[in-house]
Design an enzyme around this catalytic site. Structure first.
Site, PDB file in Angstrom:
ATOM      1  N   SER A  96       0.836  -1.192   0.000  1.00  0.00           N
ATOM      2  CA  SER A  96       0.000   0.000   0.000  1.00  0.00           C
ATOM      3  C   SER A  96       0.882   1.257   0.000  1.00  0.00           C
ATOM      4  CB  SER A  96      -0.950  -0.050   1.205  1.00  0.00           C
ATOM      5  OG  SER A  96      -1.971   0.904   1.093  1.00  0.00           O
ATOM      6  N   HIS A 229      -7.918  -5.461  -0.046  1.00  0.00           N
ATOM      7  CA  HIS A 229      -6.693  -4.686   0.072  1.00  0.00           C
ATOM      8  C   HIS A 229      -5.605  -5.431   0.847  1.00  0.00           C
ATOM      9  CE1 HIS A 229      -4.336  -1.078  -0.165  1.00  0.00           C
ATOM     10  NE2 HIS A 229      -4.221  -0.996   1.148  1.00  0.00           N
TER      11      HIS A 229
END
Length: 263
Positions: A96, A229
């Protein structure tokens, strides 16, 4: 036992492996800490020595000023990481926000003649792609709801006001850093880049991940996993396999819509 190394505790060396054939430097996600990579270090050691970056403003560095600019953070980290590039071959990994930061540090190391052997990124679109995101400006309640949507933080933590007061500043700071980041055109990396994403991750599409190929002159590979995610939590064993294959100089076998391109 963890060893504190590097300038002011930036680098954590959980399982020292002086005879390792490779060294992996890991950059945490927004709100994350070096301890997220303790299991990675334990799994890959002693063949690959793992160094985990500890950002200021969390855990034992909680009283230190936060940094909300990824370019500034990369400028600070590059000279911290540079001495670790004089040993075994160095590979960079980030998830991320950490993926963008790993890229920026990799660019700086390359310019200093200490280019990483490869960059592995997960859960992040390419640096030059842009989304006008403003989650860091939300109220605390809305901000927490957005965090819960990503399933990266134990929701029970947000039920304790004292815990919220402790962790929210770092989370909001890192979101600000990630959302206000703007790519500055410059030299590309000259090493392979491997991007891993989840097929249900609203933070990155296949098209956005594919643009990573434009940031290197080396080989680019893209793997798509099932999940959101934080798909890496559910596919940890396979992600470790990919890292081992990359560190061994092999082209990793990737799942889903695997894409291989030359930069």
């Amino acid at each position: 036992m963890s060893e504190l190394n590097g300038s002011d505790g930036w680098v954590r060396r959980f399982h020292p492996a002086p005879r390792a054939a490779a060294r992996l430097i890991c950059f945490p996600h927004a709100g994350g800490a070096s301890t997220y990579f303790f299991p990675v270090s334990r799994t890959l050691s002693p063949g690959i020595e793992v160094l985990a970056i500890q950002y200021p403003g969390r855990q034992d560095r909680r009283t230190e000023p936060l940094i909300d600019d990824l370019h500034v953070l990369a400028d600070v980290l590059a000279p911290v990481v540079r001495p670790w590039c004089d040993g075994p071959p160095v590979y960079l990994y980030g998830h991320s926000m950490g993926a963008t930061l790993a890229f920026e540090v990799g660019v700086r190391l390359t310019q200093e003649g200490a280019a990483p052997r490869a960059l592995v990124v997960s859960g992040r679109r390419a640096p030059s792609t842009f989304r006008d995101e403003r989650v860091h400006l939300l109220s605390d309640d809305d901000f927490i709801r957005d965090l819960d949507r990503l399933s990266g933080t134990d929701p029970r933590l947000f039920q304790d006001p004292q815990v919220v007061e402790m962790i929210l500043p770092a989370l909001r700071n890192d979101y600000r850093a990630a959302e206000t980041y703007r790519y500055r055109p410059g030299p590309r990396l000259d090493c392979p880049v491997v991007a891993l994403i989840g097929d249900e991750d609203a933070q990155v599409t296949v098209e956005e991940a594919r643009v990573w190929s434009e940031h290197t002159t080396g080989r680019f590979d893209l793997g798509v996993y099932r999940g959101g995610h934080f798909f890496i939590n559910d596919h940890a064993a396979d992600v470790m396999r990919v890292i081992r294959e990359v560190a061994a100089g092999r082209t990793p076998a990737l799942p889903g819509q695997a894409i291989a391109l030359r930069g």
